[in-house]
Design a protein around this motif. Structure first.
Motif, PDB file in Angstrom:
ATOM      1  N   ILE A 192     -19.896  42.156  20.909  1.00  0.00           N
ATOM      2  CA  ILE A 192     -20.139  43.268  20.336  1.00  0.00           C
ATOM      3  C   ILE A 192     -20.792  43.043  18.941  1.00  0.00           C
ATOM      4  N   PRO A 193     -21.988  43.131  18.593  1.00  0.00           N
ATOM      5  CA  PRO A 193     -22.429  42.901  17.067  1.00  0.00           C
ATOM      6  C   PRO A 193     -22.013  43.731  15.920  1.00  0.00           C
ATOM      7  N   VAL A 194     -21.740  43.065  14.923  1.00  0.00           N
ATOM      8  CA  VAL A 194     -20.909  44.001  13.665  1.00  0.00           C
ATOM      9  C   VAL A 194     -22.037  43.689  12.505  1.00  0.00           C
ATOM     10  N   THR A 195     -23.062  43.252  12.730  1.00  0.00           N
ATOM     11  CA  THR A 195     -23.938  42.865  11.705  1.00  0.00           C
ATOM     12  C   THR A 195     -25.231  44.005  11.754  1.00  0.00           C
ATOM     13  N   ALA A 196     -25.424  44.172  10.445  1.00  0.00           N
ATOM     14  CA  ALA A 196     -26.500  45.642  10.307  1.00  0.00           C
ATOM     15  C   ALA A 196     -27.674  45.130  11.178  1.00  0.00           C
ATOM     16  N   ASP A 197     -28.297  43.976  11.476  1.00  0.00           N
ATOM     17  CA  ASP A 197     -29.791  43.775  12.068  1.00  0.00           C
ATOM     18  C   ASP A 197     -29.448  43.788  13.513  1.00  0.00           C
ATOM     19  N   TYR A 198     -28.427  43.870  13.994  1.00  0.00           N
ATOM     20  CA  TYR A 198     -28.122  43.629  15.540  1.00  0.00           C
ATOM     21  C   TYR A 198     -27.560  44.694  16.165  1.00  0.00           C
TER      22      TYR A 198
ATOM     23  N   PHE B   7     -28.373  26.469  20.343  1.00  0.00           N
ATOM     24  CA  PHE B   7     -29.299  25.738  20.618  1.00  0.00           C
ATOM     25  C   PHE B   7     -30.552  26.380  20.414  1.00  0.00           C
ATOM     26  N   GLU B   8     -30.622  27.711  20.208  1.00  0.00           N
ATOM     27  CA  GLU B   8     -32.145  28.198  20.132  1.00  0.00           C
ATOM     28  C   GLU B   8     -32.199  28.481  18.323  1.00  0.00           C
ATOM     29  N   ASP B   9     -33.398  28.260  17.948  1.00  0.00           N
ATOM     30  CA  ASP B   9     -34.054  28.720  16.535  1.00  0.00           C
ATOM     31  C   ASP B   9     -34.147  30.036  16.508  1.00  0.00           C
ATOM     32  N   PRO B  10     -33.851  30.635  15.442  1.00  0.00           N
ATOM     33  CA  PRO B  10     -33.444  30.104  14.068  1.00  0.00           C
ATOM     34  C   PRO B  10     -32.004  29.759  14.005  1.00  0.00           C
ATOM     35  N   PHE B  11     -31.244  29.746  15.024  1.00  0.00           N
ATOM     36  CA  PHE B  11     -29.761  29.847  14.653  1.00  0.00           C
ATOM     37  C   PHE B  11     -29.443  28.244  14.531  1.00  0.00           C
ATOM     38  N   GLY B  12     -28.243  27.988  13.676  1.00  0.00           N
ATOM     39  CA  GLY B  12     -27.949  26.773  13.489  1.00  0.00           C
ATOM     40  C   GLY B  12     -26.488  26.450  14.025  1.00  0.00           C
ATOM     41  N   ALA B  13     -25.546  26.672  13.020  1.00  0.00           N
ATOM     42  CA  ALA B  13     -24.058  26.540  13.253  1.00  0.00           C
ATOM     43  C   ALA B  13     -23.648  27.655  13.899  1.00  0.00           C
ATOM     44  N   ALA B  14     -22.425  27.774  14.440  1.00  0.00           N
ATOM     45  CA  ALA B  14     -21.494  28.710  14.795  1.00  0.00           C
ATOM     46  C   ALA B  14     -20.068  28.539  14.504  1.00  0.00           C
ATOM     47  N   VAL B  15     -19.290  29.528  13.945  1.00  0.00           N
ATOM     48  CA  VAL B  15     -17.924  29.406  13.840  1.00  0.00           C
ATOM     49  C   VAL B  15     -17.161  30.705  14.301  1.00  0.00           C
ATOM     50  N   GLY B  16     -16.043  30.482  14.503  1.00  0.00           N
ATOM     51  CA  GLY B  16     -15.193  31.577  15.252  1.00  0.00           C
ATOM     52  C   GLY B  16     -13.709  31.359  15.237  1.00  0.00           C
ATOM     53  N   ALA B  17     -13.074  32.497  15.262  1.00  0.00           N
ATOM     54  CA  ALA B  17     -11.656  32.372  15.582  1.00  0.00           C
ATOM     55  C   ALA B  17     -11.270  33.486  16.655  1.00  0.00           C
ATOM     56  N   ASP B  18     -10.356  33.291  17.430  1.00  0.00           N
ATOM     57  CA  ASP B  18      -9.836  34.290  18.614  1.00  0.00           C
ATOM     58  C   ASP B  18      -8.381  34.170  18.736  1.00  0.00           C
ATOM     59  N   ALA B  19      -8.056  35.015  19.487  1.00  0.00           N
ATOM     60  CA  ALA B  19      -6.644  35.370  20.135  1.00  0.00           C
ATOM     61  C   ALA B  19      -6.742  35.378  21.641  1.00  0.00           C
TER      62      ALA B  19
ATOM     63  N   LEU C  30     -22.683  33.410  13.926  1.00  0.00           N
ATOM     64  CA  LEU C  30     -23.938  32.580  14.000  1.00  0.00           C
ATOM     65  C   LEU C  30     -24.775  32.682  12.990  1.00  0.00           C
ATOM     66  N   PHE C  31     -24.852  31.522  12.264  1.00  0.00           N
ATOM     67  CA  PHE C  31     -25.716  31.225  11.012  1.00  0.00           C
ATOM     68  C   PHE C  31     -27.070  31.150  11.188  1.00  0.00           C
ATOM     69  N   LEU C  32     -27.834  31.847  10.798  1.00  0.00           N
ATOM     70  CA  LEU C  32     -29.360  31.720  10.846  1.00  0.00           C
ATOM     71  C   LEU C  32     -29.982  30.928   9.697  1.00  0.00           C
ATOM     72  N   ASP C  33     -31.272  30.210   9.927  1.00  0.00           N
ATOM     73  CA  ASP C  33     -32.034  29.448   8.996  1.00  0.00           C
ATOM     74  C   ASP C  33     -32.844  30.545   8.538  1.00  0.00           C
ATOM     75  N   GLY C  34     -33.275  30.695   7.257  1.00  0.00           N
ATOM     76  CA  GLY C  34     -34.429  31.300   6.450  1.00  0.00           C
ATOM     77  C   GLY C  34     -33.672  32.702   5.949  1.00  0.00           C
ATOM     78  N   ASP C  35     -34.711  33.592   5.948  1.00  0.00           N
ATOM     79  CA  ASP C  35     -34.351  34.931   5.188  1.00  0.00           C
ATOM     80  C   ASP C  35     -33.264  35.879   5.963  1.00  0.00           C
ATOM     81  N   ARG C  36     -33.446  35.852   7.329  1.00  0.00           N
ATOM     82  CA  ARG C  36     -32.585  36.946   8.140  1.00  0.00           C
ATOM     83  C   ARG C  36     -31.188  36.661   7.834  1.00  0.00           C
ATOM     84  N   ASP C  37     -30.644  37.921   8.327  1.00  0.00           N
ATOM     85  CA  ASP C  37     -29.119  38.040   8.049  1.00  0.00           C
ATOM     86  C   ASP C  37     -28.562  37.294   9.295  1.00  0.00           C
TER      87      ASP C  37
END
Length: 182
Positions: free
Chosen positions: A124-130, A54-66, A87-94
């Motif tokens: 628990i974030p696994v990407t560099a910017d978070y 729902f919040e900008d700059p995010f768009g879509a989300a995908v996931g897999a779980d057990a 979570l996919f971001l619009d623009g230049d951010r990771d």
């Protein structure tokens, strides 16, 4: 900016849980609901989900779980869920990728197929910017058969930030899963 009524979603989840609790208190207990007469045990499920953030700059989300589920009775279970969500971001951010770890309670209403579920845990974030682990609150409603599970879930992450650097990001996701008894 996209907005969502958090109070309305939370109230709806609490209302569904209250209906389930009231039904459980007023309906005579069937022999199949009694843990002494019900074959308690574990189930394991693997799911895929897709959603809208729902919040900008995010768009879509995908996931897999057990999901590991322990049936307390025919209508009530406890769950432990983990996996990966992106979570996919619009623009230049990771983009934001994280590992959710959630514990929950599932209660079946309207027979043996429809349920409400509430989960709480950590993202628990696994990407560099978070680098800040977030609390996850996740109410859901769903329909399950012996092997297939469809659900709609709202997830709120309290530490992730929107385009204005405000804390709090939410997503609405559809999950389909295959499960079996262990």
């Amino acid at each position: 900016m996209k907005t969502v009524n958090f109070k309305g979603l939370f109230t709806a989840a609490l209302f569904a849980l209250a209906i389930h609790s009231a039904t459980a208190q007023t309906t005579p207990q069937a022999a199949s609901d009694n843990p002494g007469n019900y074959d308690q045990g574990f189930r394991l499920g693997f799911g895929l989900s897709g959603g809208y953030v729902f919040e900008d700059p995010f768009g879509a989300a995908v996931g897999a779980d057990a999901r590991l589920q322990y049936d307390l009775s025919k209508r009530n279970s406890i769950t432990l869920t983990t996996g990966y969500t992106h979570l996919f971001l619009d623009g230049d951010r990771d983009d934001l990728g994280f590992i959710p770890v959630k514990a929950g309670f599932k209660g079946f209403i309207f027979g043996d197929s429809f349920y409400v579920q509430g989960e709480v845990g950590a993202a628990i974030p696994v990407t560099a910017d978070y680098n800040e682990t977030s609390l996850i609150l996740a109410p859901s409603i769903g329909y399950a058969t012996e092997h297939i599970d469809f659900s709609v879930r709202y997830e709120y992450y309290d530490k992730f930030r929107d385009v204005n650097n405000n804390k709090g990001v939410g997503q609405l996701a559809l999950r389909i899963a295959y499960g079996f008894r262990l």
